[in-house]
Motif scaffolding. Structure first.
Motif, PDB file in Angstrom:
ATOM      1  N   ARG A 210       5.103  25.262 -37.486  1.00  0.00           N
ATOM      2  CA  ARG A 210       6.503  24.879 -37.388  1.00  0.00           C
ATOM      3  C   ARG A 210       6.617  23.534 -36.668  1.00  0.00           C
ATOM      4  NH1 ARG A 210       9.093  29.352 -34.258  1.00  0.00           N
ATOM      5  NH2 ARG A 210       8.981  28.002 -32.433  1.00  0.00           N
ATOM      6  N   ARG A 211       5.818  23.384 -35.600  1.00  0.00           N
ATOM      7  CA  ARG A 211       5.859  22.146 -34.823  1.00  0.00           C
ATOM      8  C   ARG A 211       5.319  20.975 -35.641  1.00  0.00           C
ATOM      9  NH1 ARG A 211       3.763  24.097 -28.826  1.00  0.00           N
ATOM     10  NH2 ARG A 211       5.620  25.335 -28.334  1.00  0.00           N
ATOM     11  N   LEU A 212       4.230  21.249 -36.345  1.00  0.00           N
ATOM     12  CA  LEU A 212       3.643  20.180 -37.163  1.00  0.00           C
ATOM     13  C   LEU A 212       4.651  19.697 -38.197  1.00  0.00           C
ATOM     14  CD1 LEU A 212       0.066  21.676 -37.626  1.00  0.00           C
ATOM     15  CD2 LEU A 212       0.549  19.424 -36.647  1.00  0.00           C
ATOM     16  N   LEU A 214       7.933  19.819 -37.956  1.00  0.00           N
ATOM     17  CA  LEU A 214       8.983  19.037 -37.292  1.00  0.00           C
ATOM     18  C   LEU A 214       8.456  17.633 -36.963  1.00  0.00           C
ATOM     19  CD1 LEU A 214      11.793  18.820 -35.976  1.00  0.00           C
ATOM     20  CD2 LEU A 214      10.824  19.841 -33.903  1.00  0.00           C
ATOM     21  N   ALA A 215       7.233  17.570 -36.431  1.00  0.00           N
ATOM     22  CA  ALA A 215       6.646  16.272 -36.088  1.00  0.00           C
ATOM     23  C   ALA A 215       6.542  15.389 -37.331  1.00  0.00           C
ATOM     24  CB  ALA A 215       5.266  16.476 -35.459  1.00  0.00           C
ATOM     25  N   GLU A 217       8.460  15.439 -39.950  1.00  0.00           N
ATOM     26  CA  GLU A 217       9.796  14.976 -40.307  1.00  0.00           C
ATOM     27  C   GLU A 217      10.222  13.813 -39.410  1.00  0.00           C
ATOM     28  OE1 GLU A 217      13.711  17.473 -41.527  1.00  0.00           O
ATOM     29  OE2 GLU A 217      12.154  18.610 -40.455  1.00  0.00           O
ATOM     30  N   LEU A 218       9.922  13.959 -38.115  1.00  0.00           N
ATOM     31  CA  LEU A 218      10.306  12.901 -37.169  1.00  0.00           C
ATOM     32  C   LEU A 218       9.459  11.652 -37.401  1.00  0.00           C
ATOM     33  CD1 LEU A 218      10.846  15.097 -33.980  1.00  0.00           C
ATOM     34  CD2 LEU A 218      12.592  14.135 -35.497  1.00  0.00           C
ATOM     35  N   ASP A 219       8.168  11.871 -37.689  1.00  0.00           N
ATOM     36  CA  ASP A 219       7.288  10.734 -37.982  1.00  0.00           C
ATOM     37  C   ASP A 219       7.820   9.923 -39.165  1.00  0.00           C
ATOM     38  OD1 ASP A 219       5.377  10.780 -36.013  1.00  0.00           O
ATOM     39  OD2 ASP A 219       3.986  12.076 -37.113  1.00  0.00           O
ATOM     40  N   GLN A 221      10.728   9.260 -39.843  1.00  0.00           N
ATOM     41  CA  GLN A 221      11.744   8.333 -39.358  1.00  0.00           C
ATOM     42  C   GLN A 221      11.107   7.077 -38.781  1.00  0.00           C
ATOM     43  OE1 GLN A 221      14.933   9.124 -40.099  1.00  0.00           O
ATOM     44  NE2 GLN A 221      13.788  10.783 -41.070  1.00  0.00           N
ATOM     45  N   PHE A 222      10.030   7.289 -38.037  1.00  0.00           N
ATOM     46  CA  PHE A 222       9.312   6.157 -37.447  1.00  0.00           C
ATOM     47  C   PHE A 222       8.707   5.298 -38.561  1.00  0.00           C
ATOM     48  CE2 PHE A 222       5.410   4.739 -34.868  1.00  0.00           C
ATOM     49  CZ  PHE A 222       6.092   3.705 -34.232  1.00  0.00           C
ATOM     50  N   SER A 223       8.202   5.969 -39.562  1.00  0.00           N
ATOM     51  CA  SER A 223       7.627   5.267 -40.701  1.00  0.00           C
ATOM     52  C   SER A 223       8.685   4.399 -41.371  1.00  0.00           C
ATOM     53  CB  SER A 223       7.044   6.288 -41.684  1.00  0.00           C
ATOM     54  OG  SER A 223       6.567   5.646 -42.831  1.00  0.00           O
ATOM     55  N   ASP A 224       9.855   4.994 -41.594  1.00  0.00           N
ATOM     56  CA  ASP A 224      10.942   4.256 -42.240  1.00  0.00           C
ATOM     57  C   ASP A 224      11.411   3.083 -41.377  1.00  0.00           C
ATOM     58  OD1 ASP A 224      10.752   6.048 -44.250  1.00  0.00           O
ATOM     59  OD2 ASP A 224      12.543   7.214 -43.702  1.00  0.00           O
ATOM     60  N   ALA A 225      11.244   3.240 -40.063  1.00  0.00           N
ATOM     61  CA  ALA A 225      11.702   2.184 -39.153  1.00  0.00           C
ATOM     62  C   ALA A 225      10.710   1.027 -39.091  1.00  0.00           C
ATOM     63  CB  ALA A 225      11.930   2.778 -37.767  1.00  0.00           C
ATOM     64  N   VAL A 231       1.945   5.499 -39.177  1.00  0.00           N
ATOM     65  CA  VAL A 231       2.264   6.897 -39.445  1.00  0.00           C
ATOM     66  C   VAL A 231       1.304   7.476 -40.485  1.00  0.00           C
ATOM     67  CG1 VAL A 231       4.010   8.447 -40.412  1.00  0.00           C
ATOM     68  CG2 VAL A 231       4.679   6.687 -38.761  1.00  0.00           C
TER      69      VAL A 231
END
Lengths: 438, 704
Positions: A210-212, A214-215, A217-219, A221-225, A231
């Protein structure tokens, strides 16, 4: 790469799981992935199988074992000391009485009694005998396990390619992956039976997953940024790591499922249980395993300058149980044909005996034992003179030994890999294959 | 060599008042027994004389290191009977811990092992080996050998004495300890230590004209030269603070720093933030860590000594914090002598064991970004560098030596030899010290003069390699890509994209007198530094249009964990050295474990620095970190406190983002997190997931 794509399996007898292979092939073909012809595929598969098939176990007698008290007793010589020789299951070949169990598996061993290296300082000798290269202060040659690991590296494989069991007796004399860098460093199991730190998740697998997620999904965002490459690289290593830590294959480190009888046979020592773990790792397709023998009582290990008559039998009992059981166990499971097992240390010990049975460093006429992977066993190669002072027959150099390793592992010794400094480096420089072993 | 037989001197022994019994050369005539000095011993192998550490018998002692050297002390006694046998040595930390001393007596031989690092127990410098029988007029001897030993083995003298005479002498010695006499004798020592003149640092300004440059000028150069850079977007305030804090002090900003910065409405607040960061002690520590990583990556530990970089880091940190100019720091390292514990700057040479080849190669690589090591064995294959270039450099260090004690690197000492010249293997003659095409030094020049000459050539304002090497490194740290890569080799990349810009920055560095802080101020003020990360296809090939990511160094990861989740730094107790475990490795602190996993050689370009499974496993599963992720109030972890203090979920999420990633979450991220909280019924568990995911995010370990 090819392996993951083809998903070729071998069972214990080395037979290909052909159905899986064909199914994958078909799937690939419909997806338009396959561009290789059938024959190319078979060749690729054969090469891949051969490559994956041969593995290596290095049993490292840290400190330099005495040849007199192990595999080359000189009965009748003033240099032998009080220990005796015993018969082995090879007619005419005798070894020291301290190795009674090994004596019964001598048919599985090719014994070299004439190693000659001219390096009798630990540091220099360890660098030479573990890397195949003479020490060079400006170039950190990689330990042999790392060289094999980079040859066999497979991104999709869940376990590390190179595992070390036990620890060197003196830390500063260690050899690591050197110019091959962190990717091919050994995975270290200090105490066999214990899973190393940070491998076992502290939470339930479903929580970790579950954590992986979520990480991930958040990653994204960093990739898109703007951090796409960072990433991507992180994701690759996390994919591999989570496959490993969540893999049922990590059970390989747990020895409790082995029978007490077998565990006792290996010996309840770090080295003995290390040999058992080595077998389990080889069973799981790990390419290179090294097991350290130091006796576990001190940091002198096999470096028996003092109290040799007391310490050497103790060290021998550790190696005798572990080594002999490993060979029979591998053979019983059909693994020995695909596994090169090597027993050695950095050098041997002086013919002259000190007061309490100690011997100093000696780089002439030391011992190497090879088994498995097609090595012609049940023979003795080379000899020393009657007092064990000089190599009298067939001197074997360290480079010869490494060229021979390459031969049995299916590697080209003259192949050059690229170091992390971007320089080409041959697997082995010099040396010729030890023909008697073929 | 015949044994000297002397009558036993029980009656005439007058130790207490005799001026001959002083801490230096003991007079055998004043000792209670038959004394065989090292001058009467049979020495086989390489033994050297020394008077370094008194007391000793007569005119000094001999020592040998390793190999198989023996010293035999032959003698005969006049009367048969039992005698005590004593062996004299001068103890010290570099001595042999297991000197085997074999007494050949009437009934055979016995070997006694002495730890020469400890003072002798017996009489003065004599260690009592025990009682043995000897036959009158029969040859007997005491032998010691270096075989199988480590350290400096000292052999000074042997004494054969009756037990009662020894007792009398011991009682006397107690009343008049040798040590009391020692200071009085010192000034009359035969060879006074040569006064060492520490070379003086003096800045060497360039003959050519160098000018400073402003951030605006620099930006203009980029706009002209790098297409598209003028329009590239700049980073927001939060992003700037995070980037500058990571780059300058080696960690992400704290929540307090973030809030203060956000509240600051001044238009010059970015420059002010840089000034504030440069004034923090962590600034010096961060750059000390960086340079230690650069240097240590290529230093190999000696076989029985563990390298400890703490003294060096402390020294470097204080140099940066007092804004010592870079030329003075380098001059200090190259001309250093003494022990690591007193003069930590010797670490650069000392941890290379003063090996002239290694030190020469590393000096050129680290300070001049020039690879001369290839020319060690042959002329350089790619460009014009004959093998003499390497050996001319090595000759500067040929009279430098290092003493390496076992176990503790703090005792490593860099010293000067008074003799010796450098030779190119297989070539006749001595090589003069010469740096590239300059005038060679004369043969016979002493060590420190050689090293000072080399250091002065390196730091000279007209040595463009020195300023270019440094500015290229700093540019690479701050911008994510060097003008030339790898940063330790300026010579092999003729295709530097912007040679004129590199030169302008290097000249600026020279014009400021090699001021590191000024250089950081210049770079962090430019638009090039303040650009946003962007995914532009092919931007790996076109440098400097956008900012680039970089993996954090080991100590940066650790410091960021401390800021993010209060990770404690736990050091296990140091293992004691025992007879069985003679070389226990020093314990590993949490910081060391993080450095082990995340540390890398900063001279490598980012593409060569890989992420590893070890790193991933550490952040995923390490118990110390996981303990900080525990949401249950009992745990008193960072997370549990945060959740108690912040009951509102949205605010708690904001705080977590501030703490771990040093920024506010985007709208999209808020949505993802909100979805996760809604999906997971347990508030604690959901936040545990979030904190774990942030620590395990690519962003957390990336300079962004």
């Amino acid at each position: 790469m090819i392996r993951s794509f083809l998903d070729v399996h071998t069972n214990r007898d080395g037979v290909v799981d052909r159905r899986g292979f064909l199914q994958k092939l078909a799937a690939g073909a419909t997806a338009g992935v396959v561009t290789l012809g059938w024959r190319d595929m078979m060749l690729a598969q054969a090469a891949e199988l051969r490559k994956r098939g041969k593995k290596m176990i290095l049993l490292w007698m840290d400190g330099g074992p005495s040849q007199f008290e192990t595999f080359n007793p000189k009965i009748g010589s003033k240099n032998q000391g009080p220990s005796k020789a015993i018969k082995t299951n090879l007619p005419g070949v005798e070894i020291n009485e301290f190795l009674p169990k090994t004596a019964q598996v001598m048919d599985k061993i090719a014994l070299i009694r004439s190693m000659d290296s001219n390096e009798s300082d630990h540091f220099r000798a360890i660098k030479l005998v573990r890397t195949g290269y003479k020490i060079n202060p400006t170039l950190a040659y990689p330990t042999w396990g790392s060289v094999v690991a980079q040859d066999r590296y497979d991104e999709q494989f869940e376990l590390p390619a190179f595992v070390r069991i036990g620890k060197p007796r003196i830390k500063t004399r260690d050899v690591n992956s050197g110019v091959l860098g962190a990717r091919y460093e050994s995975f270290k199991v200090d105490t066999p039976g214990n899973v190393p730190d940070n491998v076992i998740p502290t939470v339930e697998p479903h929580v970790l997953q579950r954590r992986l997620a979520l990480a991930d999904e958040l990653d994204q965002q960093f990739s898109d940024a703007g951090a796409k490459p960072a990433v991507k690289e992180k994701k690759a290593i996390y994919d591999r790591t989570s496959r490993f830590v969540l893999s049922p294959r990590t059970k390989v480190f747990d020895l409790s499922s082995e029978s007490d009888t077998l565990r006792d046979a290996y010996g309840r020592t770090t080295f003995g249980q290390g040999c058992l773990l080595a077998r389990r790792l080889i069973e799981q397709d790990v390419s290179f395993v090294e097991v350290f023998s130091t006796g576990g009582r001190n940091d002198a290990g096999w470096d028996t300058h003092k109290a040799g008559f007391k310490d050497t039998p103790f060290l021998c009992s550790e190696t005798d149980a572990g080594y002999s059981t490993l060979l029979t166990d591998l053979a019983d499971r059909g693994l020995l044909d695909d596994t090169l097992v090597v027993w050695m240390g950095e050098f041997g010990r002086t013919p002259k005996i000190k007061k309490d049975g100690g011997r100093d460093h000696y780089a002439k006429g030391w011992i190497t034992c090879l088994s498995g992977a097609g090595v012609k066993t049940g023979q003795v190669i080379g000899a020393t003179d009657k007092d064990g002072v000089k190599v009298s027959e067939r001197p074997v150099g360290v480079q010869d030994l490494f060229v021979t390793f390459c031969h049995f592992l299916g590697m080209d010794p003259r192949h050059e890999y690229t170091t992390d400094m971007d320089q080409p480096l041959a697997l082995v420089k010099g040396g010729t294959v030890i023909k008697e072993l073929l | 060599m015949a044994a000297v037989v002397r009558a036993l001197l029980i009656a005439t022994f007058i130790p207490a008042i005799s001026p001959a019994i002083n801490a230096d050369g003991l007079d055998p005539a004043k000792l209670p027994g038959l004394v065989i000095d090292d001058s009467q011993a049979t020495l086989v192998g390489t033994w050297k004389k020394s008077t370094h550490t008194p007391p000793y018998v007569k005119e000094g002692y001999v020592f040998a290191v390793g190999g198989e050297q023996t010293a035999s002390f032959p003698f005969q006694v006049k009367e048969s009977g039992k005698y005590r046998v004593l062996f004299s040595y001068s103890h010290g930390t570099n001595r042999c811990p297991e000197t085997p001393v074999t007494v050949h007596h009437q009934d055979g031989e016995k070997t006694i092992t002495i730890d020469e690092r400890k003072p002798a127990v017996g009489l003065y410098c004599f260690h009592d080996l025990g009682e043995f029988s000897f036959e009158a007029q029969k040859a007997a001897q005491v032998i010691t050998t270096t075989k199988g030993t480590n350290g400096s083995l000292i052999a000074d003298a042997v004494m054969i004495v009756k037990a009662d005479a020894l007792k009398v002498a011991q009682a006397d010695a107690k009343k008049n300890p040798l040590i009391a006499k020692a200071p009085a004798k010192k000034p009359t020592k035969k060879v006074p230590p040569r006064p060492i003149v520490r070379p003086k640092f003096k800045q060497l300004p360039p003959q050519r004209k160098v000018v400073k440059i402003t951030p605006t000028q620099l930006d203009k150069m980029f706009e002209k030269r790098v297409e598209g850079s003028a329009d590239a977007e700049l980073i927001d305030d939060e992003g700037f603070l995070c980037r500058a804090t990571l780059d300058i002090v080696g960690r992400q900003p704290t929540i307090t720093e973030l809030t203060t910065f956000a509240a600051d409405k001044s238009p010059t607040k970015r420059a002010a933030a840089v000034d504030r960061l440069l004034a923090l002690p962590e600034y010096g520590q961060n750059w000390a860590n960086y340079w230690t990583d650069v240097i240590a990556a290529r230093q190999l530990e000696p076989q029985l000594t563990f390298h400890n970089y703490q003294p060096f880091k402390k020294w470097m940190a204080s140099e940066f914090n007092r804004n010592a100019s870079w030329d003075s720091v380098v001059f200090d390292m190259l001309t250093a002598y003494g022990k690591v514990s007193d003069q930590p700057q010797v670490t650069f040479i000392g941890f290379h064991q003063a090996n002239s080849h290694r030190v020469a190669g590393e000096t050129a690589r680290v300070f001049l970004a020039t690879n001369i090591a290839c020319a060690e064995c042959h002329d350089h294959p790619f460009y014009d560098m004959p093998t003499e270039t390497f050996h001319g450099m090595a000759a500067f260090f040929t009279r430098t030596e290092a003493k390496i004690p076992q176990l503790d690197s703090n005792g490593i000492e860099v010293k000067s030899k008074t003799k010796g010249e450098h030779k190119i293997p297989d070539k006749p003659g001595d090589m003069k010290p010469v740096a590239f095409n300059t005038k060679p030094l004369d043969l016979g020049t002493d060590d420190l003069t050689r090293r000072a000459a080399l250091a002065n050539w390196i730091i000279d304002g007209d040595n463009i390699l020195f300023s270019r090497a440094y500015t290229n490194r700093i540019w690479e740290r701050l911008i994510g890509r060097g003008f030339i890569e790898p940063v330790d080799d300026l010579t092999e990349d003729p295709d530097s994209p912007l040679p004129d810009v590199h030169k302008a920055i290097a000249d600026h560095f020279v014009a400021t007198g090699y001021d590191h802080q000024e250089l950081l101020r210049l770079i962090t003020s430019t638009h090039t530094y303040q650009r946003k990360l962007q995914n532009i296809p092919g931007n790996a090939k076109i440098p400097f249009i956008t900012a680039r990511t970089k993996k954090l160094r080991g100590d940066e990861v650790f410091s960021s964990l401390v800021v993010a989740v209060d990770l404690p730094n736990v050091t296990p107790p140091r293992a004691k050295k025992t007879g069985a475990v003679r070389f226990p490795p020093p314990p590993k602190s949490t910081r060391d474990l993080v450095q082990d996993a995340f540390g890398y050689d900063p001279s490598f370009p980012d593409s060569r620095i890989i992420r590893t499974m070890k790193q991933a496993m550490f952040l995923m599963n390490n118990e110390q970190i996981q303990r900080q992720i525990d949401a249950s109030p009992k745990s008193e972890s960072f997370l549990s406190k945060l959740l108690v203090a912040e009951q509102d979920d949205q605010l708690a999420v904001l705080k977590l983002y501030h703490a771990v990633l040093a920024r506010s979450p985007s709208q999209k991220e808020r949505e993802i997190v909100a979805r996760h909280l809604a999906k997971t019924n347990d508030r604690g568990a959901a936040f545990e997931d979030l904190l774990w995911s942030l620590i395990n995010s690519a962003e957390f370990t990336t300079r962004r």
